[in-house]
Design a protein around this motif. Sequence first.
Motif: not given
Lengths: 496, 443
Positions: A63-64, A66-67, A133, A136-137, A173, A177, B354, B359-361, B365, B368-369, B438-439, B441, B443
């Motif tokens: 997905w990402s 880098g993260l 995700t 929270e969704a 969260i 982390m 939102l 909140l996602p997405v 959000f 925040k994370l 949000g979808v 991000p 890096a």
Amino acid sequence: MLVALLLLPFLGGLAALGAGRRRPLVARGVAFGALLLTSALGLTLLAGGAADGPWLAEVDAPWSRGLGVRFHLVADGFALALASLSGGLGALGVLASWREIQTRLGLFHLAVCWTVAAAIGVFLAADLLLFITFWEAMLAPAFVLIALFGHGAAERSALKFLIYNQVGGIGLIAATMALVAGAETLTFDAYALAETPRSPAVQVALLLGFSLAFLVKLPVIPIHGWLPDAHTDAPTAGSILLAGVLLKTGAYGLYRFAPLLFPDAAAALAPAALGLGVAGALYGGLVACGQRDAKRLIAYTSIGHMGFVLAGTFSPSPLARAGAGVEMFAHAFSSSALFLMVGALRERTGTTDMRALGGLQARAPRLAAGFGFFAAAALAMPGTANFIGEALIIVGVFQDAPVAAVLLASALVLSVVYATRLLRSTVFGEGAGEAPLADAGRREMAGAAALAVLVLGFGLQPQILLDAIRPDASSAPVAPRAGPPPKGASTSTVAS
Amino acid sequence: MTPADLLALGPLAAWGVAAVLALLACPFTSLGRVRALAAAGLLGGGAWAWGQLGAGAHEVGDLLVVDRPARLLWMYAAGGGALVLALLEDAPRETAVLLVVSALGAGVLGAATHGAAIVSSLALVSTPLIGAIAGRARDADALGAAYIYLILAGVASAATGLGVALALAAQGTLASSGPVGQGDEAAVAGATLLVLGLAFEVGAPPLHGWVPDVYRAAPPAVAGFSGTVARSGALLALARRLRAEALPPPVAELVVPVLAGAAVVLGALLGLRQRSLRRMLGCSSIAHGGFLIAMATADAPLEGLLFYLCAYGAAVLAAFAVAARLPPAAGRAELRGLLGRRPGLGGAWALALLSLAGLPVTGGFAAKLLMFGALAHDGQWALIAAAGLGTGLGLVMYARFGLPVLADPGPEAPRLRGAGPWARAALFLLALAILWLGVAPPA
């Protein structure tokens, strides 16, 4: 295929939103069909999954990078069964709202479908960031469902739901982390994170933060304040989804991740969890006995039943853990059915105040029969899945903590009291008006019958459910109903 | 100044040139053309900074450092400034020029490593904003907000000036690499005053009083600017000071985190009682200012802070783009049924809230994370608790103003102001950005 489990309700919700105002029947039909299909797909995967790995199905895509986040979904029997349950209860919610909801149909069905989609995501996610995700969704659609379509002080109750769960989510969260920060490589994968050894003290601190979100959702006293209001003021579909699905996400989070990520802490904190569970079971039962509003009564019984689940989840006994797994499903069936009944009653009489209800047996015999059956399930009558779940938990807990088991058994006595009260004031007695009520229609009967079959089926043949969910795949096969009930008192009360 | 210095500062020079040209054009042409000229200058400078992104850090004497975060900030200010200009309607032509000058100040502040550079560029950010907030000066509320901003800006300016003087007296240098006197009261007092001045620009307590008034009464685009571009420089300057350990430990470890926590909780608490949606956005801005300062304190790459700025900026600008279409004093009643009546506007408003709620997405959000990740990495548990409380309370404020949008439209709908094509395009871009951040991000 797992992605389809998420996409079906997600897209179904969008389609229902599109159909919206102009074609109400299409909106209802699309949402119902999509949710039922989701449930069926989950069951198909459950039945036909080739378990050559640890999972029945798996999806893993970056997905990402880098993260260190991956779109990683995994499904074992337990997760798939819960996903089917969510889809099925969502469909039931659509049926229950056929007459109750008449405005903003598109938005309503969007909220129902997306709540289910997010909950299924919670059950399947293996990557913790993905899990968060989805976690929270769930909030926003459930909030909309309660606040816009509820009764009474709906907005206030919905805000309460939001605050409690959001603050709980921060614990999840922050702990996640910290967990990731302490790992050797940058990853959010729960199963990879589980391999990093951590000192017990660190584990305890992290588990406390991590489980805050789950304990709020479950809910455990004293952080249960949101539940009675939210359940009472939500529309029927909202109550069904809250009790049947959202509370289960809390239980599932504890069940799946606490022993995996924090094995030492889960063992160290087991007595505290048991204490909280017992306290919840007693408190929920006791307060339920004093309620005047039928929905509030059912809401408090949820606190009681989830107390049982908490007690079973952290128990070292595989029997109790299996019981917690069964109880999660049993409670979902019985409390959703009761909310369905109360919702139907509210549609006809305009109230859920038990003082204004009554005499159902004469006025609407089919509704009365439904009440009678599911009240019996709620008090864990032998033969129902609820009995299997609670009996397994009590037997399992008894092995290590006899006192706690006795207290849990006495919570069963309370359940008899509140179930009788519920029946006495709705089914029997004198109603406020003697005018005959429209009896349960085909939609209500179909929903209730499906749930009744499940409650009875898993009550008489629990091995089907246990084989499917395999609550402890690693431990010895569970022999349900093997052990003698811990206390003669409890069984005799149950039977009476 | 060497040619290399000039080259590194080229993007800022481009903004300066654009400001001068736009000012010269003001008497002869319309707001639209002045806006276009100013936006072209900003975007040109931003593109220049983008081109230099791979180049190494360049120090301009003791005063400034042009490194990757500084260039990213310039790109952010250019993009944000251009979007603000697209949203700028019903304002004097000179407002566009003032905003470019203020963005220039923020750009310098973001690269400032020296006390003198901070003091002077802080004034460059806030002084043009006073005029921009007043707008056409026909509106008594806007004029009042400008006065409040003027007074607090004066206090902040005095505080930073005095703070720098004290620091100079205590340490003998204003460069951020200077030694920090352990336990030296003058150094602590000086650094505290400097931090207070920066906190003013961020909109954090104790000089936060201007935020709700300015958000309520200033032209919406200018209010959006004060919450995005104007505060960005001060945040980066603060983060640089903290990372260079140029602040005495009591300030870095106590004053700044307390300030962040106080902003988060205070903003959320103030927001609970607001009736006007613009004032609510102001309270939300105070709270997010706290989150931003919290990110600045975390020992994480500065890119995270910039990501938070982008995510928050997209949300707040989208919110103001919608607010600009509603009456200035609009509250919950005016929002009622917006999604049903105008799906685009209602959807953008819901998306913006939102994101502000985290909140996602949405970008909010992810931000925040990121923030909780940075704080958890540093083990700043007290700040995490404050941020958690603030997020929980904040949710109520956003829910109160988000819910009416979804409700049934009432019988009488308030008239919505029209918007030009640029403002519509900007709102569309902002909504897209909220979802994209949000979808996927970066890096």
